[in-house]
Write an enzyme that holds these catalytic residues in place. Structure first.
Site, PDB file in Angstrom:
ATOM      1  N   TYR A   1      -1.687   0.354  10.376  1.00 56.04           N
ATOM      2  CA  TYR A   1      -1.817  -0.198   9.618  1.00 56.04           C
ATOM      3  C   TYR A   1      -0.805  -0.475   7.743  1.00 56.04           C
ATOM      4  O   TYR A   1       0.013  -0.604   7.313  1.00 56.04           O
ATOM      5  CB  TYR A   1      -3.091  -0.082   8.293  1.00 56.04           C
ATOM      6  CG  TYR A   1      -2.944  -0.501   7.714  1.00 56.04           C
ATOM      7  CD1 TYR A   1      -3.506  -1.188   6.656  1.00 56.04           C
ATOM      8  CD2 TYR A   1      -3.005   1.093   6.303  1.00 56.04           C
ATOM      9  CE1 TYR A   1      -3.619  -2.011   5.320  1.00 56.04           C
ATOM     10  CE2 TYR A   1      -3.191   0.235   4.485  1.00 56.04           C
ATOM     11  CZ  TYR A   1      -3.340  -0.892   4.488  1.00 56.04           C
ATOM     12  OH  TYR A   1      -3.614  -0.731   3.311  1.00 56.04           O
TER      13      TYR A   1
ATOM     14  N   SER B   1       0.783  -1.475   0.049  1.00 57.09           N
ATOM     15  CA  SER B   1       0.054   0.137  -0.443  1.00 57.09           C
ATOM     16  C   SER B   1       0.625   1.099   0.089  1.00 57.09           C
ATOM     17  O   SER B   1       1.971   1.449   0.523  1.00 57.09           O
ATOM     18  CB  SER B   1      -1.167  -0.663   1.890  1.00 57.09           C
ATOM     19  OG  SER B   1      -1.426   1.141   1.495  1.00 57.09           O
TER      20      SER B   1
END
Length: 250
Positions: free
Chosen positions: A147, A134
């Site tokens: 995250y 990501s």
């Protein structure tokens, strides 16, 4: 080719499974929700093998790989796609269980499955591991805390795999998408609050799961002598924010 995809029941994984089967590849579609995989298998036919897998249950992974049918046993491409974000609270207000679940899935699960599959690729001197990271692994943002940290691990693990695999023909790529609509990502992040999830994608043209599926297919079908180390992609509407300053009242 035989391609194993985790998180195949929705989003990127589902889109890629459809594209690969249409190209004549065998797909081992793995996810926790076997019912959704079975529905997908009904439409994709015998080239799609649904496999129940919870990547966070690391101890179960080697046996799942060992039990694959003969036609699917050789894994030519591993797409480590399973992952999740939970919560957007600042670190001091975050739920520790959410943090642990992200680490168990995004880090430990990815490591465990890679460890189960990689030795056979090296022995054949052929294979490809694609890790779905990501932009959060490179660019911090409010509420991204653990995250983002898990995706930073995925980025560095991918690069270190490349270093270890020098002299072999095994390829490794870290794909780093930005904002993608039409998947379950934000619904999971907001613990099923569909209204909050929908607002993430309001007001601009997003990438879609199909877009990312197309990118993954391009990577898989790229020439075997080329390695894409990292690939960061965003919708045109998304870019880097300026550095935040909390000003004090004078």
């Amino acid at each position: 080719m035989n391609i194993l995809i985790t998180g195949a029941s929705a989003g990127f994984g589902e889109a890629l499974s459809k594209l690969l089967v249409a190209k004549g590849h065998r797909v081992i579609g793995c996810a926790r929700r076997l019912d959704k995989l079975n529905i997908l298998a009904e439409s994709l036919g015998e080239l799609f093998l649904p496999v129940a897998m919870d990547v966070s249950n690391i101890a179960s992974l080697p046996q799942i790989i060992a039990d694959l049918p003969d036609d699917f046993k050789q894994i030519d491409v591993l797409v480590n796609n399973a992952g999740l974000a939970l919560g957007t609270e600042p670190a001091q207000n975050a739920n520790l269980d959410d943090w642990i679940q992200m680490v168990d899935t995004n880090i430990k699960g990815l490591m465990g499955l890679t460890h189960a599959v990689l030795p056979a690729m090296v022995a054949r001197d052929s294979g490809y591991i694609i890790n779905v990271g990501s932009i959060a692994g490179s660019w911090p943002y409010y509420g991204g805390n653990v995250y983002g940290a898990t995706k930073a691990f995925v980025k560095q693990f991918s690069l270190n795999l490349r270093a270890d695999l020098v002299g072999t023909q095994v390829r490794v790529t870290n794909l780093e998408p930005g904002n993608v609509a039409g998947t379950e990502f934000s619904n999971v992040r907001y613990h099923g609050d569909d209204d909050k999830a929908a607002k993430v994608y309001d007001g601009f043209k997003n990438m879609t799961g199909d877009d990312v599926g197309d990118i993954l297919l391009w990577l898989i079908e790229s020439p075997a002598h080329i390695n894409v180390n990292r690939l960061e992609v965003m919708p045109v509407a998304q870019t880097y924010n300026g550095l935040t300053i909390a000003k004090q009242d004078s």
